[in-house]
Write a protein that holds these residues in place. Sequence first.
Motif, PDB file in Angstrom:
ATOM      1  N   UNK A  65      26.123  75.525  48.728  1.00  0.00           N
ATOM      2  CA  UNK A  65      25.190  75.401  49.864  1.00  0.00           C
ATOM      3  C   UNK A  65      25.942  75.409  51.192  1.00  0.00           C
ATOM      4  N   UNK A  66      27.081  74.753  51.228  1.00  0.00           N
ATOM      5  CA  UNK A  66      27.873  74.720  52.457  1.00  0.00           C
ATOM      6  C   UNK A  66      28.330  76.130  52.836  1.00  0.00           C
ATOM      7  N   UNK A  67      28.849  76.864  51.854  1.00  0.00           N
ATOM      8  CA  UNK A  67      29.309  78.223  52.141  1.00  0.00           C
ATOM      9  C   UNK A  67      28.141  79.125  52.548  1.00  0.00           C
ATOM     10  N   UNK A  68      26.984  78.895  51.967  1.00  0.00           N
ATOM     11  CA  UNK A  68      25.808  79.677  52.366  1.00  0.00           C
ATOM     12  C   UNK A  68      25.431  79.361  53.814  1.00  0.00           C
ATOM     13  N   UNK A  69      25.503  78.098  54.192  1.00  0.00           N
ATOM     14  CA  UNK A  69      25.235  77.721  55.575  1.00  0.00           C
ATOM     15  C   UNK A  69      26.226  78.348  56.536  1.00  0.00           C
ATOM     16  N   UNK A  70      27.492  78.434  56.135  1.00  0.00           N
ATOM     17  CA  UNK A  70      28.500  79.068  56.982  1.00  0.00           C
ATOM     18  C   UNK A  70      28.189  80.544  57.190  1.00  0.00           C
ATOM     19  N   UNK A 127      31.372  85.164  48.206  1.00  0.00           N
ATOM     20  CA  UNK A 127      32.313  85.057  47.091  1.00  0.00           C
ATOM     21  C   UNK A 127      32.500  83.594  46.710  1.00  0.00           C
ATOM     22  N   UNK A 128      32.628  82.724  47.736  1.00  0.00           N
ATOM     23  CA  UNK A 128      32.764  81.286  47.487  1.00  0.00           C
ATOM     24  C   UNK A 128      31.467  80.698  46.923  1.00  0.00           C
ATOM     25  N   UNK A 129      30.332  81.171  47.431  1.00  0.00           N
ATOM     26  CA  UNK A 129      29.045  80.710  46.908  1.00  0.00           C
ATOM     27  C   UNK A 129      28.966  80.993  45.415  1.00  0.00           C
TER      28      UNK A 129
END
Length: 428
Positions: free
Chosen positions: A152-157, A170-172
């Motif tokens: 979720x954090x990477x999606x927010x970024x 990729x991180x998501x």
Amino acid sequence: RVLGKTTSNVYKDVDISATEIASELNVDAVLEASVMCFGDSVCLQFRLVRTTGEEEQLWIADYKEDKSQILNLYNQITKQIANEIMIELTPEEERLLAKSRTVDREAYDAYLRGHQYWDDLSLESLNKAREYLNSAIEKDPGWAPLYTGLAKVWMGLAQNSFESPSIAYQKVNENLNKALELDPDHADSHHLIAMIAYLSEWNWAKAEREFLKALAINPNDAFSRIYYAHLLCILQRHDEALTQAQLAFDLDPLNPLIQVIFSMALLCAGDCETAIAPVEKVLAIDPENFGANMVISLAAFRCGDYDKVIEAEKHILHVHSGGQFEEDAYKEIERIFDEQGFFAAYEEILPQWEELANNKFMLPVDMAIAYIRGNQQDKAMDCLEKGYEIHDPSMPYIATKGLLFDSLFNNPRFIAILEKMNLPLPEK
């Protein structure tokens, strides 16, 4: 209908009766809790109160457990409350509540702290959330929600131009695959599969299927409902979208992030005036809230309320510039706005966006919106074509009524993008 914890927590330490709380939130029962911690143990007392008619205590219970058993205690209490109010659980609900898992005490604490920072969606808060979740993984690497939280954090970024989609998604996917490996029944994981399907893969059928799967596991998940509403808006199923959006809002009406995303759903359905009110409530409490400023900037422009757009742009540029947007530059923009109007002022704002794009990654759709406001449709189209190439997560919204692209709806280049994305042509 079980209200979200953010809305419930508003009443923590407030001198108000259970009946008054129930009346404000339109519920017919309240679960009161007291918590005390002694070393590695947690002591809890729960009191379930019926608030329709004369206040009546339905159930009371005391628990003392090791903190590592907090997840199992949650399932135990859920089953007992369901029994007290004579709710018949489905076989699937029984199966999920029968699952057992201990959790590292420090990891659980870090997980909760990480989620506290997620809602603001600013770069600083998202990085803080990532820091807490990574520290939790070091202590308990086998707990699925930690990886879902990181996804979720990477999606927010990615969604807020803080990281390029190619790196962020990729991180998501890495974190989401790990979460599913550890727990295929975790509702948040299916929620994120749906999010990736519509924001990155543009697989609308898969997105709807996964949102419905997440809601089957947890019907009271306000975030799955509100983003499902966004998907329905993108597919121009507006009546269904507004129904789901209202259900989501009713589940957690005092949650600032739900208020922001609810406003965006209203805006996507074409109601800019109604969309402004929820984000104004958020900004009254937190004027720097990044997500609220982003949405009110769009809604106010759509409604022609340019004072609000100018104010919101100040905060948005401040965040994107890493706090380097100079106060003197903003005062000059305000002066031009007062003397010559919005579009003259935006001629001063647009170079600020272009400078940002020259110095850091900016989502092409964000730049396209800036060019639309600056009446530069060709440059806006160039940005949208770039957005298509890199799978900008805002691209699914371009055919909605909220993102200001009406002037492009007849443009052959614009229509070609929608056809390649398999999106319905926008309503004129």
